[in-house]
Design a protein around this motif. Structure first.
Motif, mmCIF file in Angstrom:
data_model
loop_
_atom_site.group_PDB
_atom_site.id
_atom_site.type_symbol
_atom_site.label_atom_id
_atom_site.label_comp_id
_atom_site.label_asym_id
_atom_site.label_seq_id
_atom_site.Cartn_x
_atom_site.Cartn_y
_atom_site.Cartn_z
ATOM 1 N N UNK A 5 44.718 -21.654 -12.958
ATOM 2 C CA UNK A 5 43.346 -22.003 -12.620
ATOM 3 C C UNK A 5 42.632 -20.781 -12.054
ATOM 4 N N UNK A 6 41.496 -20.438 -12.651
ATOM 5 C CA UNK A 6 40.766 -19.265 -12.182
ATOM 6 C C UNK A 6 41.408 -17.952 -12.574
ATOM 7 N N UNK A 7 42.081 -17.916 -13.715
ATOM 8 C CA UNK A 7 42.768 -16.691 -14.131
ATOM 9 C C UNK A 7 41.800 -15.535 -14.336
ATOM 10 N N UNK A 8 40.628 -15.825 -14.920
ATOM 11 C CA UNK A 8 39.632 -14.766 -15.110
ATOM 12 C C UNK A 8 39.085 -14.287 -13.769
ATOM 13 N N UNK A 9 38.759 -15.234 -12.897
ATOM 14 C CA UNK A 9 38.249 -14.853 -11.579
ATOM 15 C C UNK A 9 39.260 -13.979 -10.852
ATOM 16 N N UNK A 10 40.519 -14.336 -10.943
ATOM 17 C CA UNK A 10 41.565 -13.557 -10.268
ATOM 18 C C UNK A 10 41.582 -12.111 -10.773
ATOM 19 N N UNK A 199 28.677 -14.898 0.284
ATOM 20 C CA UNK A 199 29.999 -15.429 0.610
ATOM 21 C C UNK A 199 29.981 -16.956 0.604
ATOM 22 N N UNK A 200 28.939 -17.522 1.198
ATOM 23 C CA UNK A 200 28.826 -18.973 1.209
ATOM 24 C C UNK A 200 28.687 -19.549 -0.188
ATOM 25 N N UNK A 201 27.876 -18.891 -1.018
ATOM 26 C CA UNK A 201 27.696 -19.358 -2.390
ATOM 27 C C UNK A 201 29.008 -19.320 -3.165
ATOM 28 N N UNK A 202 29.803 -18.251 -2.976
ATOM 29 C CA UNK A 202 31.069 -18.147 -3.696
ATOM 30 C C UNK A 202 31.985 -19.306 -3.377
ATOM 31 N N UNK A 203 32.022 -19.698 -2.095
ATOM 32 C CA UNK A 203 32.880 -20.816 -1.712
ATOM 33 C C UNK A 203 32.367 -22.133 -2.290
ATOM 34 N N UNK A 204 31.055 -22.313 -2.310
ATOM 35 C CA UNK A 204 30.503 -23.540 -2.873
ATOM 36 C C UNK A 204 30.778 -23.624 -4.372
ATOM 37 N N UNK A 205 30.512 -22.528 -5.081
ATOM 38 C CA UNK A 205 30.696 -22.528 -6.529
ATOM 39 C C UNK A 205 32.167 -22.704 -6.909
ATOM 40 N N UNK A 206 33.027 -21.972 -6.241
ATOM 41 C CA UNK A 206 34.429 -21.899 -6.652
ATOM 42 C C UNK A 206 35.212 -23.153 -6.315
ATOM 43 N N UNK A 207 34.983 -23.683 -5.114
ATOM 44 C CA UNK A 207 35.859 -24.748 -4.641
ATOM 45 C C UNK A 207 35.111 -25.901 -3.984
ATOM 46 N N UNK A 208 33.779 -25.955 -4.175
ATOM 47 C CA UNK A 208 32.967 -27.053 -3.660
ATOM 48 C C UNK A 208 33.105 -27.202 -2.147
ATOM 49 N N UNK A 209 33.282 -26.073 -1.469
ATOM 50 C CA UNK A 209 33.471 -26.095 -0.017
ATOM 51 C C UNK A 209 32.143 -26.340 0.705
ATOM 52 N N UNK A 210 32.249 -26.901 1.892
ATOM 53 C CA UNK A 210 31.099 -27.054 2.789
ATOM 54 C C UNK A 210 30.898 -25.717 3.485
ATOM 55 N N UNK A 211 29.835 -25.026 3.103
ATOM 56 C CA UNK A 211 29.586 -23.697 3.671
ATOM 57 C C UNK A 211 28.129 -23.558 4.095
ATOM 58 N N UNK A 212 27.914 -22.715 5.086
ATOM 59 C CA UNK A 212 26.581 -22.366 5.552
ATOM 60 C C UNK A 212 26.571 -20.866 5.834
ATOM 61 N N UNK A 213 25.393 -20.265 5.829
ATOM 62 C CA UNK A 213 25.265 -18.830 6.095
ATOM 63 C C UNK A 213 24.066 -18.597 6.996
ATOM 64 N N UNK A 214 24.226 -17.686 7.955
ATOM 65 C CA UNK A 214 23.178 -17.410 8.928
ATOM 66 C C UNK A 214 23.167 -15.943 9.311
ATOM 67 N N UNK A 215 22.020 -15.486 9.793
ATOM 68 C CA UNK A 215 21.978 -14.210 10.485
ATOM 69 C C UNK A 215 22.746 -14.386 11.794
ATOM 70 N N UNK A 282 38.955 -25.380 -11.153
ATOM 71 C CA UNK A 282 38.977 -24.147 -11.942
ATOM 72 C C UNK A 282 37.682 -23.376 -11.717
ATOM 73 N N UNK A 283 37.696 -22.309 -10.924
ATOM 74 C CA UNK A 283 36.465 -21.566 -10.649
ATOM 75 C C UNK A 283 35.926 -20.800 -11.849
ATOM 76 N N UNK A 284 36.714 -20.672 -12.902
ATOM 77 C CA UNK A 284 36.181 -20.043 -14.115
ATOM 78 C C UNK A 284 35.165 -20.955 -14.805
ATOM 79 N N UNK A 285 35.267 -22.249 -14.544
ATOM 80 C CA UNK A 285 34.357 -23.233 -15.136
ATOM 81 C C UNK A 285 33.917 -24.207 -14.040
ATOM 82 N N UNK A 286 33.105 -23.749 -13.104
ATOM 83 C CA UNK A 286 32.721 -24.597 -11.969
ATOM 84 C C UNK A 286 31.800 -25.736 -12.395
ATOM 85 N N UNK A 287 31.828 -26.782 -11.603
ATOM 86 C CA UNK A 287 31.058 -27.977 -11.906
ATOM 87 C C UNK A 287 29.558 -27.685 -11.973
ATOM 88 N N UNK A 288 28.916 -28.150 -13.014
ATOM 89 C CA UNK A 288 27.456 -28.112 -13.180
ATOM 90 C C UNK A 288 26.884 -26.710 -13.403
#
Length: 296
Positions: A5-10, A199-215, A282-288
């Protein structure tokens, strides 16, 4: 790592140090000169790289530099140079912008796929095809584009130093506590704020994680309420005084390692991949998501 899973991303995330070193050999004479008014444009990940470069260039005193997603560029504001960042070269909003400004402002495209509409529309093209990717989730193209731009601000040695640190990061796997946490908050100061958003976007896209980003300095103005045991507050770059102690008091893990922010982002990429695998995704083919947004 051996999971398919995620062989290309790796493969792509592990190639980043090589890609960053390669851009230090490219001709960057097309980039804006000191004092020119610049707008940097991208969508999604590319927008966040645009934000980082804009803040970086202004902080270095090289001139006014704005960053916008393509549909939000104020068309009545005058610029000397417009830079677009696009992996696919087919994103509808980028094509629309370049079509509108053709002949009125000098345009530069940092581009992955070359035989594309963006390549035809831009005045200058920086060929980053060697950093193009098969995974839908971007890692190396984005960081390579930013590294190319960074070399004109911080100097090429800063890019090479970051590559060395990233290579060191990739020699080890992340600590288990960082993987598959309940929630992640990414923080950054100055130009690193753009990296934190990415960084937050990568986690959301790859693994549907609950992430936030701030200054970083804003985190204590409300968002720290979300910090708790089993959650991660991840500082990229320099940490504000006293923040580590306040986060640790909540029971959350405060991740703060003394390394270049882009090398820290590589660690986030590893965590995203491993968390996706832990969740059977599979982060190579993320949902939506698709490689390029092409609007009819």
């Amino acid at each position: 790592m051996s999971n398919t899973l995620g062989a290309h991303m790796e493969a792509e995330l592990y190639s980043q140090p090589e890609m960053w070193r390669k851009v230090t050999e490219l001709d960057n004479s097309c980039l804006p000169t000191n004092g020119e008014r610049v707008v940097v444009i991208g969508c999604g990940t590319s927008w966040f790289m645009a934000m980082a470069y804009a803040a970086m260039r202004e902080a270095a005193g090289q001139g006014l530099t704005d960053a916008f997603t393509a549909t939000e560029v104020p068309m009545d504001r005058e610029y000397d140079v417009a830079i677009v960042i696009t992996r696919s070269g087919t994103t509808s909003e980028i094509i629309d912008y370049l079509t509108k400004v053709k002949g009125t402002v000098r345009t530069i495209a940092l581009l992955g796929a070359q035989d594309t509409p963006v390549a035809e529309l831009a005045d200058d093209v920086v060929n980053l095809e060697f950093a193009d990717e098969q995974s839908v989730v971007q890692t190396r193209f984005a960081t390579t584009a930013l590294s190319f731009l960074r070399g004109s601000v911080h100097g090429k040695q800063a890019v090479l130093d970051a590559a060395d640190q990233a290579a060191e990061v990739l020699q080890t796997e992340p600590e288990a506590e960082l993987i598959n946490a309940e929630q992640y908050s990414f923080l950054g100061l100055g130009w690193v704020y753009g990296v934190a958003i990415e960084a937050g976007l990568k986690m959301r896209e790859s693994c549907q994680a609950w992430t936030e980003s701030y200054q970083s300095m804003e985190y204590r103005h409300g968002p720290i309420a979300i910090a708790a045991p089993g959650r991660i507050t991840w500082q990229l770059g320099t940490s504000p005084e006293g923040l580590a102690e306040q986060v640790k008091a909540t029971g959350a893990r405060y991740e703060d390692v003394d390394r270049d922010p882009l090398a820290q982002l590589v660690r986030v990429h590893q965590v995203a991949l491993l968390t996706a695998r832990a969740r059977g995704l599979n982060p190579d083919e993320p949902r939506n998501l698709t490689r390029s947004v092409i609007l009819k």
